[in-house]
Design an enzyme around this catalytic site. Structure first.
Site, PDB file in Angstrom:
ATOM      1  N   GLY A  13       0.896  -1.241  -0.064  1.00  0.00           N
ATOM      2  CA  GLY A  13       0.082  -0.047  -0.010  1.00  0.00           C
ATOM      3  C   GLY A  13       0.978   1.164   0.001  1.00  0.00           C
ATOM      4  N   ASP A  14       0.231   2.474  -0.112  1.00  0.00           N
ATOM      5  CA  ASP A  14       1.005   3.830  -0.224  1.00  0.00           C
ATOM      6  C   ASP A  14       1.960   3.769  -1.404  1.00  0.00           C
ATOM      7  OD1 ASP A  14      -0.221   4.173   2.390  1.00  0.00           O
ATOM      8  OD2 ASP A  14       1.155   3.189   3.453  1.00  0.00           O
ATOM      9  N   LYS A  17      -1.333   5.017  -5.576  1.00  0.00           N
ATOM     10  CA  LYS A  17      -2.229   4.504  -6.314  1.00  0.00           C
ATOM     11  C   LYS A  17      -3.323   5.839  -6.666  1.00  0.00           C
ATOM     12  CE  LYS A  17      -3.507   1.363  -3.810  1.00  0.00           C
ATOM     13  NZ  LYS A  17      -2.312   1.449  -2.745  1.00  0.00           N
ATOM     14  N   LYS A  19      -2.972   8.994  -6.627  1.00  0.00           N
ATOM     15  CA  LYS A  19      -2.515  10.086  -7.693  1.00  0.00           C
ATOM     16  C   LYS A  19      -2.738   9.455  -9.199  1.00  0.00           C
ATOM     17  CE  LYS A  19       1.143  11.590 -10.248  1.00  0.00           C
ATOM     18  NZ  LYS A  19       2.311  12.298 -10.551  1.00  0.00           N
ATOM     19  N   GLY A  41      -5.960   5.453   2.259  1.00  0.00           N
ATOM     20  CA  GLY A  41      -5.678   6.974   2.432  1.00  0.00           C
ATOM     21  C   GLY A  41      -5.169   7.450   1.210  1.00  0.00           C
ATOM     22  N   HIS A  42      -5.687   8.068   0.320  1.00  0.00           N
ATOM     23  CA  HIS A  42      -5.421   8.321  -1.077  1.00  0.00           C
ATOM     24  C   HIS A  42      -5.235   9.767  -1.101  1.00  0.00           C
ATOM     25  CE1 HIS A  42      -7.283   4.305  -2.567  1.00  0.00           C
ATOM     26  NE2 HIS A  42      -6.082   4.173  -2.145  1.00  0.00           N
ATOM     27  N   GLN A 225      -4.758  -0.535  -0.508  1.00  0.00           N
ATOM     28  CA  GLN A 225      -3.860  -1.056   0.088  1.00  0.00           C
ATOM     29  C   GLN A 225      -2.875  -1.767  -0.791  1.00  0.00           C
ATOM     30  OE1 GLN A 225      -7.340  -1.956   1.742  1.00  0.00           O
ATOM     31  NE2 GLN A 225      -6.886  -0.138   3.028  1.00  0.00           N
ATOM     32  N   SER A 300      -1.017   8.483   5.751  1.00  0.00           N
ATOM     33  CA  SER A 300      -2.262   9.620   5.513  1.00  0.00           C
ATOM     34  C   SER A 300      -3.582   9.280   6.322  1.00  0.00           C
ATOM     35  CB  SER A 300      -2.590   9.661   4.149  1.00  0.00           C
ATOM     36  OG  SER A 300      -2.578   8.533   3.541  1.00  0.00           O
ATOM     37  N   THR A 302      -3.303   7.303   9.478  1.00  0.00           N
ATOM     38  CA  THR A 302      -3.025   7.187  10.986  1.00  0.00           C
ATOM     39  C   THR A 302      -1.869   8.267  11.232  1.00  0.00           C
ATOM     40  OG1 THR A 302      -1.226   5.479  10.591  1.00  0.00           O
ATOM     41  CG2 THR A 302      -3.777   4.675  11.212  1.00  0.00           C
ATOM     42  N   GLY A 303      -1.132   8.576  10.456  1.00  0.00           N
ATOM     43  CA  GLY A 303      -0.267   9.787  10.843  1.00  0.00           C
ATOM     44  C   GLY A 303       1.047   9.025  11.266  1.00  0.00           C
ATOM     45  N   ARG A 306       6.084   5.873   8.012  1.00  0.00           N
ATOM     46  CA  ARG A 306       6.266   4.320   7.520  1.00  0.00           C
ATOM     47  C   ARG A 306       7.636   3.987   7.688  1.00  0.00           C
ATOM     48  NH1 ARG A 306       3.308   7.303   2.758  1.00  0.00           N
ATOM     49  NH2 ARG A 306       1.058   7.206   3.414  1.00  0.00           N
ATOM     50  N   ASP A 334      11.286  10.436  -8.334  1.00  0.00           N
ATOM     51  CA  ASP A 334      12.080  11.785  -7.826  1.00  0.00           C
ATOM     52  C   ASP A 334      12.589  11.494  -6.680  1.00  0.00           C
ATOM     53  OD1 ASP A 334       9.209  11.864  -7.493  1.00  0.00           O
ATOM     54  OD2 ASP A 334       9.764  13.528  -6.216  1.00  0.00           O
TER      55      ASP A 334
HETATM   56  P1  IMP Z   1      -6.181  -2.889   9.140  1.00  0.00           P
HETATM   57  O1  IMP Z   1      -6.568  -2.843   7.511  1.00  0.00           O
HETATM   58  O2  IMP Z   1      -6.704  -1.686   9.727  1.00  0.00           O
HETATM   59  O3  IMP Z   1      -6.778  -3.850   9.682  1.00  0.00           O
HETATM   60  O4  IMP Z   1      -4.686  -2.953   9.144  1.00  0.00           O
HETATM   61  C1  IMP Z   1      -4.038  -4.221   8.824  1.00  0.00           C
HETATM   62  C2  IMP Z   1      -2.676  -3.827   8.332  1.00  0.00           C
HETATM   63  O5  IMP Z   1      -2.900  -3.288   7.017  1.00  0.00           O
HETATM   64  C3  IMP Z   1      -1.738  -2.999   9.208  1.00  0.00           C
HETATM   65  O6  IMP Z   1      -0.519  -3.269   8.795  1.00  0.00           O
HETATM   66  C4  IMP Z   1      -2.062  -1.584   8.541  1.00  0.00           C
HETATM   67  O7  IMP Z   1      -0.915  -0.411   8.541  1.00  0.00           O
HETATM   68  C5  IMP Z   1      -2.128  -2.044   7.210  1.00  0.00           C
HETATM   69  N1  IMP Z   1      -2.816  -0.993   6.171  1.00  0.00           N
HETATM   70  C6  IMP Z   1      -4.277  -0.949   6.202  1.00  0.00           C
HETATM   71  N2  IMP Z   1      -4.730   0.071   5.377  1.00  0.00           N
HETATM   72  C7  IMP Z   1      -3.647   0.564   4.614  1.00  0.00           C
HETATM   73  C8  IMP Z   1      -3.270   1.461   3.658  1.00  0.00           C
HETATM   74  O8  IMP Z   1      -4.159   1.890   3.165  1.00  0.00           O
HETATM   75  N3  IMP Z   1      -1.944   1.562   3.269  1.00  0.00           N
HETATM   76  C9  IMP Z   1      -0.940   0.968   4.013  1.00  0.00           C
HETATM   77  N4  IMP Z   1      -0.931   0.020   5.034  1.00  0.00           N
HETATM   78  C10 IMP Z   1      -2.287  -0.118   5.225  1.00  0.00           C
END
Ligand code: IMP
Length: 433
Positions: A13-14, A17, A19, A41-42, A225, A300, A302-303, A306, A334
């Site tokens: 994830g992150d 996507k 953008k 979080g997009h 994700q 984006s 949970t703050g 990473r 970049d």
């Molecule tokens: P949950 O989806 O809140 O149950 O979290 C499970 C795992 O997925 C944790 O490691 C989170 O940090 C990760 N996770 C959930 N959503 C995202 C996302 O949008 N980006 C990156 N990691 C995510």
């Protein structure tokens, strides 16, 4: 020409996507989400203005596009309406543009409380969830007891099923996790207060998409994700609770595989992950600080800071297979601009006996037993930020791209050179493939 394009994260994830979905939305008519919830979080920048979307498809920022939330998505009504009201405040018109499947399960306050209580109880073995109730709501879905949007149509039944859930969860919260109970009446009242608005947005999503395809509408399926967080294909148990890979599209929207034309795998030029679990190419200290600062690697949703590391080709190859990836989109190129050398993980070896490991592991024990084998390539030490033409990239950056293509056997069709919608190199438009 393709009518449907899926945009999938190939890492944790992150990958950026949001953008890319926003960028390709110009060429599409419908943008569809099929799994996850407001754990996503997009982040999208348009003329330096930042918008973060958690639940509503990133296509909403284009005025005339239809955004659809499929049945595989879990909905927190409170968060959905707060996102809607923020968009309205930014003068984004949502009328007749947002449709939600009646099959979506609803995230209740019990799910959120349980998610948090469980993580607290896990102590040092926590997963690092986003605390949005995602695991518990998907559990209810699989256990065939979840409340779906369609259930709001019958208030008397809703009262009964919510009462059962409420007793079940309050018992756990109080007697097992020693936390506070959540009053049933308040949860019911809140749910009823959202009922009319939610039902107004609801629609037969599967039919909408299929009818759209028949009318030659172009459709983007927006993943949330990444592939290694997939409940089935990811690094279990350090995963989310939905199918983040392209297979999730079919169950999560109600269309068949026949309808999917192109799968764009989004890969960051390095790696990041939030939450716990194995990370073979993870960096620490100064190197970690470099990516953290230059890549602004803060979650984006949970703050949280990473974790960062080098690009892992072994994982990328696995993602390519699992998702049937047609072409890649390389993001945040970049961020590598100031490095004199760049490492690419091209294989793994067993750290005990040094034997080469040929595939990505299946269990956490095996993941913890491997170490990366790196190829080192030259950095470019020049600014690529905002470059819009492939041939304007420095030689070494083009080489980095070529090496990834050679190692994976998949072309890189899109390159992102900065956060803004326009900081993009489009070598091949997926809809024209
Ligand atoms: P949950 O989806 O809140 O149950 O979290 C499970 C795992 O997925 C944790 O490691 C989170 O940090 C990760 N996770 C959930 N959503 C995202 C996302 O949008 N980006 C990156 N990691 C995510």
């Amino acid at each position: 020409m393709k009518l449907t394009v899926a945009i999938i994260g190939t890492q944790w994830g992150d990958e950026g996507k949001g953008k890319i979905v926003d960028y390709l939305t110009e060429y599409a008519d419908f943008i569809v989400r099929y799994q996850g919830g407001n754990n996503a979080g997009h982040t999208i920048f348009i003329h330096q203005k930042k918008t973060i979307l958690h639940l509503i498809p990133s296509g909403i920022l284009h005025s005339n596009k239809i955004c659809i939330i499929g049945n595989g998505v879990v909905i927190s009504p409170k968060d959905l309406f707060s996102e809607i009201s923020k968009l309205k405040k930014s003068n984004i018109n949502l009328e007749n543009r947002l449709f939600i499947s009646k099959g979506c399960s609803i995230i209740l306050p019990y799910h959120i409380a349980l998610d948090i209580a469980r993580e607290t109880k896990r102590g040092k073995n926590l997963i690092g969830t986003t605390g949005k109730g995602i695991g518990p709501v998907y559990e209810d879905r699989v256990a065939r007891r979840s409340i779906r949007i369609a259930d709001l149509e019958d208030e008397s039944n809703l009262r009964d099923s919510l009462k059962e859930l409420s007793d079940y969860y309050n018992h756990q919260l109080v007697h097992y996790y020693y936390t506070d109970s959540i009053p049933y009446k308040k949860v019911l009242q809140d749910l009823i207060s959202f009922k009319d608005e939610l039902l107004l947005l609801s629609s037969d999503v599967s039919n909408m998409i299929i009818q759209g395809i028949k009318l030659n509408k172009k459709i983007i399926f927006e993943g949330a994700q990444g592939s290694f967080l997939d409940i089935d294909q990811g690094m279990y148990p350090y995963v989310t609770s939905s199918n983040t890979t392209s297979g999730g599209i079919f169950a999560g929207t109600g269309i068949g595989p026949h309808y999917l034309g192109y799968v764009l795998g989004v890969v960051k030029a390095y790696s990041t992950r939030v939450g716990f679990g194995p990370f073979p190419t993870e960096l620490f200290h100064d190197e970690n600080d470099y990516f953290f600062k230059k890549g602004k690697e803060i979650g984006s949703t949970t703050g949280r800071r990473r974790r960062t590391g080098w690009l892992d080709i072994m994982m990328l190859k696995k993602s390519i297979i699992v998702n049937s990836i047609t072409g890649l989109c390389l993001t945040k190129l970049d961020v590598l601009d100031e490095l004199s050398e760049i490492k690419i993980c091209i294989g793994y070896k067993n750290k005990i006996n040094n034997n080469v490991v040929l595939d990505t592991p299946c269990s956490i024990k095996e993941w913890n037993r491997i170490i990366p084998i790196y190829r080192i390539v030259n950095g470019w030490k020049k600014k690529t930020l905002g470059i819009k033409k492939f041939n304007d990239l420095p030689f070494e950056a083009r080489e980095y791209i070529r090496v990834i293509e050679d190692l994976t056997g998949i072309p890189i069709h899109v390159i992102s050179t900065g956060p803004d919608r326009n900081d993009t190199i489009l070598r091949m438009n997926p809809f024209n493939f």
